[in-house]
Design a protein around this motif. Sequence first.
Motif, short mmCIF file in Angstrom:
data_model
loop_
_atom_site.label_atom_id
_atom_site.label_comp_id
_atom_site.label_asym_id
_atom_site.label_seq_id
_atom_site.Cartn_x
_atom_site.Cartn_y
_atom_site.Cartn_z
N VAL A 120 12.96 46.40 -39.61
CA VAL A 120 12.40 46.46 -38.26
C VAL A 120 10.87 46.46 -38.34
N LEU A 121 10.28 45.45 -37.73
CA LEU A 121 8.82 45.35 -37.67
C LEU A 121 8.42 45.95 -36.32
N LEU A 122 7.80 47.12 -36.36
CA LEU A 122 7.60 47.89 -35.12
C LEU A 122 6.21 47.68 -34.53
N ALA A 123 6.17 46.88 -33.43
CA ALA A 123 4.95 46.79 -32.62
C ALA A 123 5.08 47.69 -31.40
N ASN A 124 6.29 47.81 -30.89
CA ASN A 124 6.59 48.57 -29.66
C ASN A 124 6.42 50.08 -29.91
N LYS A 125 5.16 50.50 -29.95
CA LYS A 125 4.86 51.91 -30.29
C LYS A 125 5.47 52.88 -29.29
N GLU A 126 5.59 52.43 -28.01
CA GLU A 126 6.12 53.34 -26.98
C GLU A 126 7.54 53.81 -27.34
N ALA A 127 8.32 52.94 -28.01
CA ALA A 127 9.69 53.32 -28.40
C ALA A 127 9.65 54.53 -29.34
N LEU A 128 8.73 54.51 -30.28
CA LEU A 128 8.65 55.62 -31.24
C LEU A 128 8.03 56.86 -30.59
N VAL A 129 7.05 56.65 -29.72
CA VAL A 129 6.43 57.77 -29.01
C VAL A 129 7.48 58.51 -28.16
N MET A 130 8.38 57.75 -27.54
CA MET A 130 9.42 58.34 -26.69
C MET A 130 10.48 59.07 -27.48
N SER A 131 10.85 58.50 -28.63
CA SER A 131 12.06 59.01 -29.28
C SER A 131 11.80 59.68 -30.63
N GLY A 132 10.59 59.57 -31.16
CA GLY A 132 10.13 60.32 -32.33
C GLY A 132 11.15 60.62 -33.41
N GLU A 133 11.55 61.88 -33.47
CA GLU A 133 12.40 62.36 -34.55
C GLU A 133 13.76 61.63 -34.55
#
Length: 396
Positions: A120-133
């Motif tokens: 997974v090449l992650l550009a969509n930072k909001e996805a990680l900010v929302m779901s973190g752990e």
Amino acid sequence: MELLTILGATGSIGQSTLAVVRQHPERFTLFALSAHQNVVRMLADCLEFAPRYAVMVDDTAAKTLRHELAQHGCPTQVLSGAKALCEVAAEPEVTTVMAAIVGAAGLLSTLAAVEAGKRVLLANKEALVMSGELFIDKVHCHGAELLPIDSEHNAIFQCLPTTLQQNPGRGCLSDAGVSKILLTGSGGPFRYTPVEQLAAVTPAQAVAHPNWSMGPKISVDSATMMNKGLEYIEARWLFNAAPNQLQVLVHPQSVIHSMVQYSDGSVLAQLGQPDMMTPIAHALAYPARIASGVAPLDFCTLGDLSFMAPDMARYPCLQLAIDACASGQGATTALNAANEAAVAAFLAGKLSFMGIATVNEAVMQQLGSTQVDNLDDIIALDNQARRCAAAEIGKR
Ligand code: NAD
Ligand code: MG
């Protein structure tokens, strides 16, 4: 041969990804491209790359695209709806997924790629900010490979030892001798504008980033430095960093894309032109290196590089994000949603530039201590924060 799905293909990152792929036809084949509703761009890309599937989230756009492709005799099949995004991300044959949808709209398809164990090449930072752990847990549970595309996180990744690169969100920075991650940001177009003039800046001024060419939402986030705040939270999860291991630095030239400071006094930095094709090519080929099409840096003409601490009076959104990161997952989810609503209102001429921070702060006061335990909680809180932000925007 890598088989690639690009989520958000018609956007700035999607187009830069295609520009790298175009240079390496022997390495990459396209399985699917996705977009919200930009038929013109999608048609051109389908005719050039002939992916097996094109997903248009918007039904009307899907119908138009289907018609146009048939006229051109292009065999690409058109799917529609948000569920199709998850399907093309998780399809067994796909090896690599570029997650480049903007905002929370990309969460479920990015997670679908993670749950299918993709690279997974992650550009969509909001996805990680929302779901973190939860996101990081899924990466490990499903054996996904996670490569950061955000230029800062890609730079940090490149400056870390392989053991940490291959253990996203779970490695121990201090055991690896890392004392600090130095997250650099240009300060955006208003870094020298007198603070009292910020209330009157227009959307056109805010999206005119001095160094980077990007989509409208991240361009406004760069102007408020909420982008750096979201990146601070992103770095917290990607690199398992504690607050005292993260420092934001303003670096107006955007030549150094971020740095890692080690306990022996060494600082490793990644430098390059401000062009997303570099991190995209890095992540596409990792651990190999391939040409990206980006011009080399010429140190003889580079000029001076400068650095300063961010002024939190100029960038209140940055402080809000750092505080939210310390508060926990509910706070970062609510802040991300409030900010998406506030930025959309600003771009639509319904909120002033400084109003973005005011709305975000008001939502944090109301929802910043909400607890979230699972994906349903996260999505419910995201919706609640958007409603709360809409009410706050309506008051202004
Ligand atoms: P953009 O606005 O240029 O493109 C967004 C893409 O997402 C488009 O293809 C659009 O069709 C799609 N999209 C929008 N809403 C959608 C929805 N509801 N459902 C499905 N698809 C939808 O954005 P961008 O600048 O390419 O940014 C994409 C992501 O990458 C963002 O999360 C951003 O923060 C991140 N990022 C971008 C850059 C950059 O240089 N542009 C750098 C670092 C990180
Ligand atoms: Mg960035």
